[in-house]
Each structure stands twice: as structure tokens, then as C-alpha cells.
Design a protein around this motif. Structure first.
Motif, PDB file in Angstrom:
ATOM      1  N   ASP A   1     -15.227  92.627   3.137  1.00  0.00           N
ATOM      2  CA  ASP A   1     -15.910  92.667   4.432  1.00  0.00           C
ATOM      3  C   ASP A   1     -14.969  92.928   5.600  1.00  0.00           C
ATOM      4  OD1 ASP A   1     -18.385  92.205   3.246  1.00  0.00           O
ATOM      5  OD2 ASP A   1     -18.114  90.032   3.285  1.00  0.00           O
TER       6      ASP A   1
ATOM      7  N   ASN B   1     -18.914  96.881  -0.699  1.00  0.00           N
ATOM      8  CA  ASN B   1     -19.663  95.971   0.159  1.00  0.00           C
ATOM      9  C   ASN B   1     -21.162  96.135  -0.053  1.00  0.00           C
ATOM     10  OD1 ASN B   1     -17.186  95.282   1.205  1.00  0.00           O
ATOM     11  ND2 ASN B   1     -17.491  96.255   3.194  1.00  0.00           N
TER      12      ASN B   1
ATOM     13  N   PRO C   1     -16.715  92.760  -2.845  1.00  0.00           N
ATOM     14  CA  PRO C   1     -16.795  93.309  -1.494  1.00  0.00           C
ATOM     15  C   PRO C   1     -15.541  92.987  -0.694  1.00  0.00           C
ATOM     16  CG  PRO C   1     -18.154  91.340  -1.689  1.00  0.00           C
ATOM     17  CD  PRO C   1     -17.672  91.670  -3.068  1.00  0.00           C
TER      18      PRO C   1
END
Length: 262
Positions: free
Chosen positions: A118, A129, A116
Motif C-alpha cells: 500500500d 494491491n 499488497p
């Protein structure tokens, strides 16, 4: 009592009802397509996909080639999905027709994690994500279903049995008292749920634990001993690989079995 023709007609009608509900007559639900998105990485020859979070290292020599993908966290499942196979197609209902190759599917093996990010929104760069289902595919595999300029496309996917050539392979890495066994080229379910080892000086199976990806760790001393492995895949099938590693093995060696999951 109903006549034989009447009973036969009733069976036929019941079969049609079950099929109409999307079920087979044996009560097993069909495999369903699910929606996700897909991007690509690794270059036109997929050389940039080597290594990865499953630990297969050189994907060419490990037998996975260029039909591979990194999975988003929700699909990767902390490495439990390593080795699983997925059939993927461009989603014609949602994709821009200019970037979609309709009517074509490609089957990939999960070999890496797409981490991911973020710092970027889920719909603008943060493709992997949580809770997104996403495939970051090797470029040659992605280009089977998408047009390069598209970059990212919506896809339909389903998990399918893996078809592999030859038997399951075992590579031993680590040092001294820290041993990892990488399990590769697994057919059928593709992924391993549990693994045990038996050494030549013991009659008992010792459980191994997943250290990371497809790397399984032993808590018993393996050095210099002949090794047997017992694997159970994520579909519940168990196969014993008896004396697959000879005594005197060295770190970094790969041993191919003659057995395979079916």
C-alpha cells in the motif's frame, strides 16, 4: 406436424443460435478469458519461489517445478486458491509488442501469495494491491509469454483443470498435539474445499480446518495412528484416501497415494 427434414433443420438452426450467443447446446457457458497483469520473481531457475504462502515448501520435489505463480489477494482468496491452475497469455491488444510473445500460453499452478504494498500506487509498484488481479509468476514461466526487459505485461488468463503426475500427496508437519497436513499434487480443480480425517482407532470422520494455505489442521490426536483422508475439491468432487498414512509415521514425512481427482 412438421416433416422430419424440417425438424432436423430447426435443431441445426437452434444450435447455431446458441453458439452465436456464446453458449453450447447443453446450456453450459464457455470458459472466458479475463484480463490481469503479470510480473516475475524467483530468478532464472525459480529457486527464489521455494516456500510460499501455500506451504508446499520445495516446489521441485513437490511436483510443481517452475510453472508456478504468486496470486494477488483478490485471486489468492485467503489460501482457498492454492493448487489451482491458470492458463496465461500476453494480452496482444494492450501489451507493448516489444515485450509480448504473441500466440503462446503457459499454464501455472498457484503456490504463493503476492502481498499488497500500500506504500506504492496500484499502477506503479503496488501491482498486487486490492482490487488488482495480478500474477507474480516464476521467471521461467513468465518468459514463455513475455520479454525479460518488459518487467510487467498485461495478460489474459483463464482457470483450467490441473494435470498432475501420480496421486495426491500428504505431508504431515507440526509437533506433539499440533498437527498440520499439507495436501499437494491435486489434479482437476487443484484446490481443496474441505477435508476430513479418520484414525485407525475410530470409525468416524473428523473434520479438519484450513490453518493456512494448503495446510489443514486436525483437532484429534493423530500421532502413531494409521490415517485415512476424505477430500472434497472446490468443484464438489469427493475422493477417499483409505489408510494412506501408515501407523508409526513421523513429522516431515510425505505420503503419496495411488488415487487422483479426475
Amino acid at each position: 406436424m412438421a416433416s422430419a427434414p424440417a425438424r432436423a433443420m430447426a435443431v441445426v438452426m437452434l444450435t447455431f443460435v446458441l453458439l452465436g450467443l456464446g453458449m453450447a447446446a447443453d446450456d453450459k457457458a464457455p470458459i472466458k478469458w479475463q484480463r490481469a497483469h503479470a510480473t516475475f520473481y524467483g530468478g532464472a531457475d525459480a529457486s527464489g519461489t521455494m516456500g510460499g504462502a501455500c506451504g508446499y515448501e520445495n516446489l521441485y520435489t513437490a511436483g510443481y517445478g517452475t510453472r508456478t505463480a504468486a496470486l494477488s489477494s483478490v485471486l489468492f482468496n485467503n489460501g482457498a486458491s492454492c493448487g489451482q491452475c491458470y492458463k496465461i497469455a500476453c494480452d496482444r491488444k494492450l501489451a507493448d509488442p516489444a515485450f509480448c510473445k504473441p500466440g503462446v500460453t503457459v499454464t501455472i499452478t498457484a503456490t504463493n501469495l503476492c502481498p499488497p504494498n500500500d506504500a506504492l500506487p496500484n499502477d506503479n509498484g503496488g501491482w498486487c494491491n486490492l482490487p488488482r488481479q495480478h500474477f507474480d509468476m516464476a521467471q521461467p514461466a513468465w518468459e514463455k509469454i513475455g520479454v525479460y526487459k518488459g518487467g510487467i505485461i498485461p495478460v489474459m488468463y483463464q482457470r483450467v483443470p490441473c494435470v498432475k503426475k501420480g496421486g495426491v500427496r500428504f505431508r504431515i508437519v507440526g509437533r506433539d498435539y499440533f498437527h498440520l497436513v499439507i495436501v499437494m499434487n491435486v489434479a482437476a480443480a487443484g484446490s481443496i474445499k474441505s477435508m476430513d480425517v479418520m484414525t485407525s482407532d475410530s470409525n468416524d470422520w473428523s473434520p479438519m480446518s484450513r490453518n493456512w494455505g494448503a495446510n489443514w489442521q486436525s483437532l484429534v490426536l493423530l500421532t502413531g495412528k494409521e490415517l485415512s483422508f476424505r477430500l472434497t475439491d472446490t468443484d464438489g468432487q469427493t475422493v477417499v484416501f483409505n489408510k494412506v498414512v501408515p501407523s508409526g509415521w513421523m513429522f516431515g514425512q510425505t505420503f503419496s497415494s495411488k488415487l487422483q481427482f479426475k
